[in-house]
Each structure stands twice: as C-alpha cells, then as structure tokens.
Scaffold this active site. Structure first.
Site, mmCIF file in Angstrom:
data_model
loop_
_atom_site.group_PDB
_atom_site.id
_atom_site.type_symbol
_atom_site.label_atom_id
_atom_site.label_comp_id
_atom_site.label_asym_id
_atom_site.label_seq_id
_atom_site.Cartn_x
_atom_site.Cartn_y
_atom_site.Cartn_z
ATOM 1 N N ARG A 133 -13.877 -3.255 -0.240
ATOM 2 C CA ARG A 133 -13.358 -3.824 -1.488
ATOM 3 C C ARG A 133 -14.400 -4.724 -2.141
ATOM 4 O O ARG A 133 -15.200 -5.355 -1.457
ATOM 5 C CB ARG A 133 -12.084 -4.611 -1.243
ATOM 6 N N ASP A 135 -7.090 -13.883 -0.146
ATOM 7 C CA ASP A 135 -5.860 -14.055 0.626
ATOM 8 C C ASP A 135 -5.416 -15.509 0.578
ATOM 9 O O ASP A 135 -6.230 -16.420 0.765
ATOM 10 C CB ASP A 135 -6.079 -13.681 2.097
ATOM 11 N N ARG A 139 -11.150 -4.594 -8.138
ATOM 12 C CA ARG A 139 -10.563 -4.279 -6.828
ATOM 13 C C ARG A 139 -9.703 -3.033 -6.924
ATOM 14 O O ARG A 139 -8.850 -2.908 -7.800
ATOM 15 C CB ARG A 139 -9.727 -5.462 -6.332
ATOM 16 N N ASP A 183 -11.519 -9.635 -2.078
ATOM 17 C CA ASP A 183 -10.234 -9.859 -1.429
ATOM 18 C C ASP A 183 -9.977 -11.360 -1.472
ATOM 19 O O ASP A 183 -10.835 -12.146 -1.061
ATOM 20 C CB ASP A 183 -10.298 -9.364 0.016
#
Length: 164
Positions: free
Chosen positions: A89, A94, A80, A92
């Site tokens: 990207r 989250d 990343r 990711d």
C-alpha cells in the site's frame, strides 16, 4: 480534548513522502512524531519493506471517529487501493488508541486489535512516549513482542511538525 496514537506505514512509491503527507495533513494537531523505522512486511511477506512511524495527535473537536475519517482521507489522497488484506500500500493509517476508548464496532476496533504484538507500532510509540499504556494490555514497555525485521532509519526524518 482527545489524544490519539496513529500508526502510519508505506511500502509503495515514495514511502517517506507518503508518511510525511500524514504529518503535513494533520498539521497543528500533531503533538509528537517518532523516528522512522524500516520493517519487513507482516501478514503477506512477499512484498517490499515498509517505512513505519507513530504520530501522536490531539484536538478539542475530534473524537475517535474523526481520527479514523482523517486517516482514511489521507490514505485516499495517497492513492491507497485495498486489493489484498495486508498487501502492499501507498499509505496505511491505523488508529491505535484514543484516550483509552474501547470500541468493538467492526469499522473501528479500539484499541487496534493487533497493536499489542506489532513491533512496527510499539517500538516507534515507545520512542515518543516511553510510559505509553495500551488499554487492556498495560504498559507498552512490558509487552512481549519480537523486534525481528525492524530497523531504525535515522537517515530518514519526518519534518515540520514542531513548527506548528
């Protein structure tokens, strides 16, 4: 025990393999994995579509900061690079929610501030947890969000998590 909801996405390289790396990397902590969705880019729209999923994890010894660090480690392992906010990207990860914990720390905002309006998070989350509740927002099924540009990909499957 902490229980966390993680949203994962990729729009560069072998997108499915990058998502699978999260499931594999979290191993025995994985409780559930949603189906994979293909979604149009959000924020910066001039980029490839994303593959997205939600992973629910649980552990006796990992708190919200631990889930953040594990997500960052998996992102780093996937190469990343953070060049542009909301840009393309490889991976990711989250942290959407952790046991109803709220945090306004700039490095870890909980619940994730954009989750309540992102179909890329909410639709997969509802697939694995129909009675999901987003702290401060209420039942996920009652939230108003647009599902435009979100397409379930039943031909793409994240595997191995039920074996742990």
């Amino acid at each position: 025990m902490t229980r966390a909801v993680l949203s994962i996405g990729s729009n560069l390289g072998d997108r499915l393999a990058f998502l699978q790396s999260v499931v594999d990397g979290l191993g025995e902590h994985v409780v559930a994995v949603s189906p994979v969705y293909e979604t149009a880019a959000w924020g910066v729209e001039d980029q490839p579509d994303f593959l997205n999923a939600v992973v629910i994890v649980a552990s006796d010894d990992v708190d919200e900061w631990g889930w953040l660090r594990r997500g960052q480690e998996l992102e780093n392992a996937a190469g990343r690079v953070r060049e542009k906010r909301w840009g393309p990207r490889t991976l990711d990860v989250d942290v959407v929610s952790v046991d109803g914990v709220t945090s306004d720390h700039p490095e870890l905002l909980l619940p994730h501030p954009g989750a309540f309006e992102r179909a890329t998070v909410l639709i997969p989350w509802l697939d694995v947890e129909p009675d999901a509740v987003l702290p401060g927002r209420g039942p996920v099924a009652a939230l108003q969000f647009s599902a435009d540009g979100v397409r379930r990909r039943d031909d793409l499957v994240l595997s191995g998590w039920m074996d742990s």
